[in-house]
Design a protein around this motif. Structure first.
Motif, mmCIF file in Angstrom:
data_model
loop_
_atom_site.group_PDB
_atom_site.id
_atom_site.type_symbol
_atom_site.label_atom_id
_atom_site.label_comp_id
_atom_site.label_asym_id
_atom_site.label_seq_id
_atom_site.Cartn_x
_atom_site.Cartn_y
_atom_site.Cartn_z
ATOM 1 N N VAL A 434 82.683 60.478 16.710
ATOM 2 C CA VAL A 434 83.403 59.303 17.216
ATOM 3 C C VAL A 434 84.874 59.654 17.444
ATOM 4 O O VAL A 434 85.471 59.270 18.462
ATOM 5 C CB VAL A 434 83.269 58.113 16.241
ATOM 6 N N GLN A 435 85.480 60.382 16.519
ATOM 7 C CA GLN A 435 86.877 60.801 16.705
ATOM 8 C C GLN A 435 87.027 61.682 17.950
ATOM 9 O O GLN A 435 88.016 61.572 18.679
ATOM 10 C CB GLN A 435 87.351 61.561 15.467
ATOM 11 N N LYS A 436 86.035 62.553 18.191
ATOM 12 C CA LYS A 436 86.085 63.407 19.380
ATOM 13 C C LYS A 436 85.956 62.578 20.654
ATOM 14 O O LYS A 436 86.587 62.884 21.677
ATOM 15 C CB LYS A 436 84.973 64.456 19.304
ATOM 16 N N VAL A 437 85.159 61.487 20.595
ATOM 17 C CA VAL A 437 85.032 60.590 21.746
ATOM 18 C C VAL A 437 86.393 59.986 22.084
ATOM 19 O O VAL A 437 86.825 59.972 23.245
ATOM 20 C CB VAL A 437 84.004 59.466 21.461
ATOM 21 N N LEU A 438 87.085 59.491 21.061
ATOM 22 C CA LEU A 438 88.406 58.881 21.275
ATOM 23 C C LEU A 438 89.405 59.896 21.818
ATOM 24 O O LEU A 438 90.335 59.556 22.552
ATOM 25 C CB LEU A 438 88.919 58.290 19.968
ATOM 26 N N GLU A 439 89.212 61.159 21.439
ATOM 27 C CA GLU A 439 90.137 62.217 21.846
ATOM 28 C C GLU A 439 89.903 62.675 23.279
ATOM 29 O O GLU A 439 90.852 63.058 23.983
ATOM 30 C CB GLU A 439 89.955 63.406 20.885
ATOM 31 N N THR A 440 88.650 62.630 23.747
ATOM 32 C CA THR A 440 88.313 63.251 25.031
ATOM 33 C C THR A 440 88.078 62.263 26.177
ATOM 34 O O THR A 440 88.143 62.661 27.351
ATOM 35 C CB THR A 440 87.040 64.108 24.878
ATOM 36 N N CYS A 441 87.788 60.999 25.889
ATOM 37 C CA CYS A 441 87.430 60.080 26.975
ATOM 38 C C CYS A 441 88.658 59.602 27.749
ATOM 39 O O CYS A 441 89.800 59.742 27.292
ATOM 40 C CB CYS A 441 86.653 58.881 26.430
#
Length: 488
Positions: A434-441
């Motif tokens: 989820v943190q990676k989603v917030l970082e990459t989207c």
């Protein structure tokens, strides 16, 4: 009347007078004996010191602290204590000359028979005696290095002791440093001593670094000469902890013909090397440095074994090297088909996940699309798995906009409750996805996800892993507010 000391060792003359005078004489005898012992000990130490300082001087291994005396011994018996240090030049006819130090060549001197302090008689050959002096010089030079005085030494100072230095921690480091700036003549002198001991040094904990340094800084003829001592022994060196490093270095610097001659010795033992903690590094180096047409037998041994090798701690490294350096389209296609046929299995494996991540990051766009397509429909499950969650993160990082949108939509779910997202945020592995989603989207998707997460912030604070998400959200909100304030 003063008495003259009797140094002849005979009976003392008759002394008339009272008992006190007799006691004085006894005390004088004791002083004489003590004086002689001290004098002889001093002479012995002087002999030892002088012989150590002379290149040809020899100190006997059996000689210890100097002569010892019992109460019955006379001073004349002390001469036998120096048998190991001085050899009389008396010939077979009985004529005697002055004693001489043992400087003659070892082949000209007979063994010296000595009696140890325990009473055992032992024989010390002149070769052992000369080795004692050589060892003393070697140890003295090492002391210089250990005292951080390496600048005062040159390679020429250790000629005759190169092998001993190479197998010593300080000596090995000294040679390595000096070889970087040594002249061809200096390197030749050092190599002359290394060559007869090359294979022993290759498998030595410190010696292997000296051999590697020669491959790195030696001239071409020196590299070839060293390489000839690897030929015929490539497989055992490849499987040895230190030998494998030498083989790798050699593969980096020798010409293609020598490379080919070396690697062909591994034919028939490729998979054995791949599964070995040392050998796998040599196989990787072969794939990196040797032209593919010369190592086709290595690549062929992997066909049909790609998935099995990808789930092996060493095999997964080798498969990644193949993906990086094998440019033959047919070979690449065969290997990639095996990988893409087992995406979910490999993604969840503790070693296989690295192979899938490698394809996602470095593979062709169509190969990455196939992997994301295989994971679609089970993204939440994969995100909550220890190893597969790393693959999902890599897909979010290197996937295209449409691929990333596909993954995010699956995480959000089809209802307003966002059950999949809630489950991931509380999970020890899913929360990182989820943190990676917030970082990459993109910004639009981030706003949508943030609005969904904010509804659950208070509940998330009660969970250990949910707190990670709360912390990240608060930072993003603060950053967004600063951004809005600056733009207005």
């Amino acid at each position: 009347m003063q008495k003259i000391p009797n140094y002849g060792g005979g009976e003392p003359p008759h002394i008339s007078g009272n008992s006190s005078r007799a006691m004085q004489y006894d005390e004088l005898q004791a002083l004489e004996k003590a004086y002689l012992e001290a004098l002889l000990l001093q002479q012995a130490q002087q002999y030892q010191s002088q012989l150590l300082q002379r290149p040809g001087g020899i100190i006997n291994h059996q000689y210890h602290a100097g002569p010892t005396f019992s109460s019955q011994q006379h001073s004349s018996s002390s001469s036998s204590s120096y048998q190991g240090n001085v050899v009389s030049s008396q010939d077979s006819r009985g004529s005697s000359k002055a004693p001489v130090l043992q400087k003659e060549k070892s082949t000209q001197l007979p063994p010296t028979s000595l009696r140890s302090p325990k009473g055992d008689q032992s024989t010390v050959t002149p070769h052992q005696q000369s080795g004692s002096s050589s060892k003393g010089r070697f140890e003295s030079l090492l002391e210089v290095l250990k005292n951080n005085k390496a600048k005062s030494l040159d390679l020429s100072d250790i000629v005759g002791h190169v092998v001993e230095f190479s197998t010593d921690q300080f000596g090995s480091r000294f040679i390595q440093q000096k070889l970087e700036t040594a002249t061809v003549e200096e390197k030749t002198k050092i190599l002359t001593e290394i060559i007869p001991n090359a294979r022993a040094l290759m498998i030595d904990v410190f010696g292997n670094y000296v051999v590697q340094k020669f491959f790195e800084h030696g001239i071409e003829s020196q590299r070839k000469e060293l390489a000839t001592h690897i030929i015929g022994h490539v497989l055992p060196l490849t499987l040895q902890m230190y030998g494998c490093r030498v083989v790798q270095k050699a593969l980096e610097v020798v010409d293609v013909e020598l490379q080919t001659e070396m690697v062909k010795e591994l034919d028939g033992s490729v998979l054995k090397c791949v599964h070995d903690q040392n050998g796998n590094h040599v196989i990787q180096k072969c794939i990196e440095c040797v032209p593919q047409e010369r190592i086709q037998f290595i690549i062929s041994s992997f066909l049909g074994q790609v998935v099995t090798l990808s789930t092996h701690p060493y095999g997964c490294r080798v498969i990644q090297r193949v993906l990086e350096h094998c440019n033959d389209p047919k070979t690449q296609e065969v290997i990639m088909d095996e990988i893409l046929g087992s995406v979910c299995k490999l993604a969840q494996d503790q070693y296989g996940n690295y192979v899938i991540q490698h394809v996602v990051q470095h593979g062709k766009p169509q190969e990455r699309a196939v992997i994301i397509g295989k994971l679609a429909g089970q993204i939440v499950k994969m995100s909550q798995q220890k190893f597969a969650s790393n693959v999902v993160e890599k897909c979010l990082t290197f996937g295209g906009p449409e691929e990333r949108k596909l993954l995010v939509n699956e995480m959000l779910g089809s209802t307003d409750e966002n059950e999949p997202l809630q489950a991931m945020m509380k999970d020890p592995f899913g929360n990182y996805v989820v943190q990676k989603v917030l970082e990459t989207c993109d910004d639009k998707s981030r706003e949508l996800i943030l609005s969904r997460i904010k509804v659950h912030l208070n509940a998330l604070k009660r969970y250990t892993y949910g707190k990670h998400i709360v912390s990240r959200i608060e930072k993003l909100v603060a950053t967004g507010e600063r951004h809005i304030g600056q733009s207005s």
